[in-house]
Scaffold this motif. Structure first.
Motif, PDB file in Angstrom:
ATOM      1  N   GLY A 107      19.662  -6.756  11.863  1.00  9.40           N
ATOM      2  CA  GLY A 107      20.955  -6.864  13.317  1.00  9.40           C
ATOM      3  C   GLY A 107      22.169  -6.233  12.172  1.00  9.40           C
ATOM      4  O   GLY A 107      22.532  -5.024  12.787  1.00  9.40           O
ATOM      5  N   PRO A 108      22.687  -5.707  11.081  1.00  9.60           N
ATOM      6  CA  PRO A 108      23.718  -5.369  10.841  1.00  9.60           C
ATOM      7  C   PRO A 108      23.355  -3.772  10.772  1.00  9.60           C
ATOM      8  O   PRO A 108      24.039  -2.583  10.664  1.00  9.60           O
ATOM      9  N   ILE A 109      21.963  -3.651  10.561  1.00 10.18           N
ATOM     10  CA  ILE A 109      21.715  -2.182  10.233  1.00 10.18           C
ATOM     11  C   ILE A 109      21.768  -1.294  11.831  1.00 10.18           C
ATOM     12  O   ILE A 109      22.444  -0.486  12.391  1.00 10.18           O
ATOM     13  N   GLY A 110      21.103  -2.329  12.463  1.00  9.76           N
ATOM     14  CA  GLY A 110      21.016  -1.417  14.650  1.00  9.76           C
ATOM     15  C   GLY A 110      23.124  -1.863  14.664  1.00  9.76           C
ATOM     16  O   GLY A 110      22.772  -0.408  15.543  1.00  9.76           O
ATOM     17  N   SER A 111      23.579  -2.656  14.770  1.00 15.61           N
ATOM     18  CA  SER A 111      25.079  -2.385  14.494  1.00 15.61           C
ATOM     19  C   SER A 111      25.676  -1.621  13.976  1.00 15.61           C
ATOM     20  O   SER A 111      26.228  -0.409  14.231  1.00 15.61           O
ATOM     21  N   ALA A 112      25.736  -0.339  12.624  1.00 18.24           N
ATOM     22  CA  ALA A 112      26.202   0.298  12.225  1.00 18.24           C
ATOM     23  C   ALA A 112      25.245   1.562  13.014  1.00 18.24           C
ATOM     24  O   ALA A 112      26.389   2.452  13.210  1.00 18.24           O
ATOM     25  N   LEU A 113      24.447   1.163  13.049  1.00 20.27           N
ATOM     26  CA  LEU A 113      23.415   2.775  13.923  1.00 20.27           C
ATOM     27  C   LEU A 113      23.607   3.397  14.842  1.00 20.27           C
ATOM     28  O   LEU A 113      24.188   4.035  15.934  1.00 20.27           O
TER      29      LEU A 113
END
Length: 309
Positions: A107-113
């Motif tokens: 979730g966090p990685i997807g949002s940041a990318l």
């Protein structure tokens, strides 16, 4: 002769002083002097007249300066082009992870990318360790966040953190204290994946180190959701990180006693395949992923972990 020496030479020529050039370059005077001597040796020419007031270009130095400025400009243009390319990101990116980690990082990685690389089409894939290694080698996955495998010869590994495991028991279990000795794992029914799953290998290794035999009541190669449901239903206990059961612990359906007497943890790493080059665009993806993992840990959203530099 190389571009670094030519850039340094141009800076010295513009400053008219080795000491001032060193200051602008963030270097020291002796290093810049050695670079200029090396450049003079490689060109077999005297490039400067040196005096107490600084340096003045010779005829050979003025000729070289024209070429050095063109080289410096070309290098700078190349840097800007590569930077712009890396900032766009790849057209498509596949990130893999093991299920236990995926619930924390995807979730966090997807949002940041998505925010940094809006043109990149992201795809996430879950798999066990063996599948992830195969997908990395074949190119079906570009990067993976995974538990450090015992065999990593085909991978480029960046170890991110160390994560502790806990004993996971039903929420109503009153016979297990908040701390549980590792040696006691041989006396309780465990629900573990089958070999060669990494978690099973870790559990067997722990048992060997403390001289016990595990009591594996059930093997579960399904998702951790199934394993947690089996524990909730009283079928046995399991080993999982606290992050994987945080919701259930908060709801009171599971408990997570801390294991004591031995370090029970795994290293989490960011991996890419050695047989695939790290392009400029992938470098930006890796840096963003690493930064986001560090943010998750530092914000307290990934408990029982320690960042590793």
């Amino acid at each position: 002769m190389n571009s670094d020496d030519l850039e340094c030479f141009a800076r010295v020529a513009n400053c008219g002083s080795i000491s001032r050039a060193a200051l602008e370059l963030g270097s020291d005077q002796s290093t810049v002097s050695r670079q200029m001597l090396r450049l003079e040796a490689s060109t077999c020419s005297r490039l400067f007249h040196r005096s107490g007031r600084g340096v003045i270009l010779t005829d050979a130095g003025r000729t070289l300066l024209e070429h050095a400025r063109r080289v410096t400009q070309t290098v700078e243009e190349a840097r800007r082009a590569i930077h712009a390319f890396s900032e766009q990101g790849p057209a498509e990116l596949v990130i893999g992870s093991q299920p236990t980690l995926a619930r924390t990082v995807f979730g966090p990685i997807g949002s940041a990318l998505h925010e940094r690389f809006p043109r990149t089409r992201l795809r996430f894939a879950e798999g066990l360790s063996g599948s992830l290694l195969s997908w990395l080698a074949s190119g079906n996955v570009d990067i993976a966040v995974l538990y450090l495998p015992t065999q990593a010869s085909g991978l480029k590994i960046d170890i991110l953190l160390h994560e502790q495991l806990r004993l996971i028991v039903p929420g109503h279990e009153a016979d297990i204290e908040n701390e549980f000795p590792v040696r006691g794992l041989g006396e309780v029914p465990l629900i573990l994946p089958s070999a060669p799953h990494g978690l099973r290998s870790l559990a067997e290794s722990l048992a060997s180190r403390v001289g016990i035999s595990l009591h594996v009541a059930m093997e579960c190669d399904a998702s951790i959701s199934v394993t947690k449901r089996l524990v909730q239903n009283g079928c046995g206990y399991t080993l999982l990180p606290l992050a994987a059961v945080a919701e259930e612990v908060a709801q009171g359906t599971l408990r997570a006693p801390r294991l004591v007497g031995l370090d029970v943890g795994r290293d989490v790493a960011l991996a890419t395949a050695k047989n695939r080059p790290n392009t400029a665009e992938l470098w930006g993806i890796i840096q963003t992923t690493r930064e986001q993992v560090r943010h998750i840990v530092s914000s307290g959203k990934w408990p029982d972990t320690q960042l590793l530099d």
